[in-house]
Scaffold this motif. Sequence first.
Motif, PDB file in Angstrom:
ATOM      1  N   THR A 168      -2.849   4.472  -6.633  1.00 45.82           N
ATOM      2  CA  THR A 168      -3.304   5.743  -6.084  1.00 45.82           C
ATOM      3  C   THR A 168      -2.821   6.824  -7.046  1.00 45.82           C
ATOM      4  N   ASP A 169      -3.102   8.084  -6.719  1.00 45.39           N
ATOM      5  CA  ASP A 169      -2.596   9.159  -7.560  1.00 45.39           C
ATOM      6  C   ASP A 169      -1.083   9.308  -7.450  1.00 45.39           C
ATOM      7  N   GLU A 170      -0.464   8.590  -6.483  1.00 47.31           N
ATOM      8  CA  GLU A 170       0.977   8.661  -6.309  1.00 47.31           C
ATOM      9  C   GLU A 170       1.704   7.419  -6.821  1.00 47.31           C
ATOM     10  N   ILE A 171       0.995   6.307  -6.958  1.00 51.83           N
ATOM     11  CA  ILE A 171       1.627   5.016  -7.273  1.00 51.83           C
ATOM     12  C   ILE A 171       0.993   4.412  -8.511  1.00 51.83           C
ATOM     13  N   SER A 172       1.844   3.943  -9.419  1.00 53.80           N
ATOM     14  CA  SER A 172       1.350   3.214 -10.583  1.00 53.80           C
ATOM     15  C   SER A 172       2.151   1.925 -10.746  1.00 53.80           C
TER      16      SER A 172
END
Length: 708
Positions: free
Chosen positions: A492-496
Amino acid sequence: MTDSSSTVRRNASRVRWQQTTTAILCGTTLVTIPILGNAQETGEGSDDNEGYRLAPIIVNAQAYADDDANSIVAQELWVGGKVATSILDTPASVSVITEKEIEQRNASTTEEVLQYTPGVLTDYYGTDDRNDYFKIRGFEATTYRDGLTLGSMRGVREEPYAFERVEVLRGANSTLFGPADPGGSVNFVSKRPRFERFGEGYLSYGSFDAKEAGVDVGDTLNADETVAYRFTGTIRDSDREYDHSKDNNGFLMGGLAWEPTEYTSASVIFDYLKRDDTPNSGGYPLDREYDRSDFFGEPGFNYHDVERTSLTGQLTHDFNNGLTLRGNLRYSDLTDDFGYVYITDSAARVGSVVDRDYFGTDNEAQELIGNAILQYDARFDQVDSSTLVGVEYRDASTEDSSFYGDATSIDIANPVFSGAPSSLNVYSSNKQDFTTESVFLTQNLSFYDRFIVTAGVRNDSMDVSSTNMAGVTDSDDFSETSLRGALTYRVTDEISTYVSMVESVAPPTIGIDPERGEQYEIGAKYSPFGTNALFSAAIYDLTRDDVTISVVQDNGVIERETVGESRVRGLDLEAKAELTDSFSVAGGYSYMESEVVRDSNADREGNEFTAAPKHTASLWGYYTLPSQDMSIGLGARYIGSYYFDVANTSKSSAATLFDAAFSYQLTQDADLAVNVSNLLDEQHVVGSSTADYYNPGREISAKVSYRW
């Protein structure tokens, strides 16, 4: 005052200028996170709905911008520049210690700066104060300043007040930086001129009669604000915790920055470091625990003199068509001389008389290092591309002579000092020259703003020559290629998440194949929207091949051979968060399994490394009271037990140490800060061979600072 268009031009130019050196080599395509008024740029190709795109990649518009002076959480990795690479998109395990965290803990040495960083062990030589000692993931670490290797300068104790942040990259990384140790890298990011007026001054006093003063000021120099300066300096007069000691130093740094247009910038930084201190307490006898103030060395032969001068220049030009050119150059000159007497105790000793030896080195070094880098960014529908190609050149030389011999014994029950040795036995004298010519290529591809593929290759051609005290010259040359590959997936835009493989090549020795490292790592990072926080986890398998060991030949001669292999497997966890405007917390945990896989002595195979604890953990919290004029901090550091020797016959005890901080706002611009390290004055042995060495004792300091 400047008009708004001038401000936009200058801010955009500053962003470009700050992407210097190997920040672009971190293995991901570069981004900039929107920073207040810098988030967007008016002009051709701009989009009011997107953050300004320095290089094609995901732009996380909701992330917090880095402000190292006011936050302990970093979202960007500079590695020699500023605002270069999103940590969330960097396929490596990294930590950033910001200026604010350094100030909260009042860290005055690199060891203190790094001691709350997971995967890092510091200060395992106790009162041996010649260098900053630290390991990453069980191996030695290579140090850099603004992305350029410190090379022969790496043994110098750096001045933390000179830096805006300190970055730690865990694991091998020769594809990024060239010859390096497998454990990882520590990069010091220098304070640079800012295009605004600012200033800070402080006075402090603390344990061991420590007196210190510092200043950090800057401003623009012309009406159109295209030239700025910064001056930073500290001076210290102090003793150490053992008798007959001193810890005096001074540091000066001045910088100029020039930004004639929004596409071109240049800077030059001059710095001077001088240390006049004592290198060692002489160690403590093995029979029992002694007071830290005891001194069994020799007052008349216990000196350490360091003087280093460096000049650094940087140039950046953006051609405004996707192509950017960067150049960096630094020259350094160093003298580093020390000598001391230390005890050589034995568990079999009878009586109170202990043998002693003396040891010292006179060293001179010069180093010239520079690089030129071309970066080209392009976008093809749903594919972003960033290509980097560069060359680097390093020319370094050292002249050193080392002396060693027997010193007069000492009665530890009634110490009587006998003075400096009457003569010195010089056992080694060398003049060495190192030349490295490097070429590197990094390709980054981002697909559909979710998948990032990274590939890199670097070749280092190294020439080494050495002339010994007999006038005999020997030389060797090496050509080593290192590779790097990684895949990052933005869940997501928060998790990589990422998986990576990196290689390292250690600086070579004549006649010995360079030690090579290889690391496989899987990791994940989480940066939640709405909270200034970053959480990371990584598991790794790090192997070092071609380990050089000493082997006794059939004729009794000891020679160094390349036959060994060692491996570390482990887990690193880190969390840094500003949970509210008043409360921040930083914590970390590391688990590490080290093993000697191959050794010429079969009895050592399967042993653990020295100074490589299985478990380490730390937690630091800082809270500002609702009145906003008072803050308190408390930290805890746990270091598990580790072996002192390669034979794994002696071991340290696990220990937990506490640190504390208190700050009070005297006026709007003035503050009083009190810091206590090792709050409970816990004492344990951190290193042991012919003598014991203890961890630092309790230290208290009080500092009054004023900002304008």
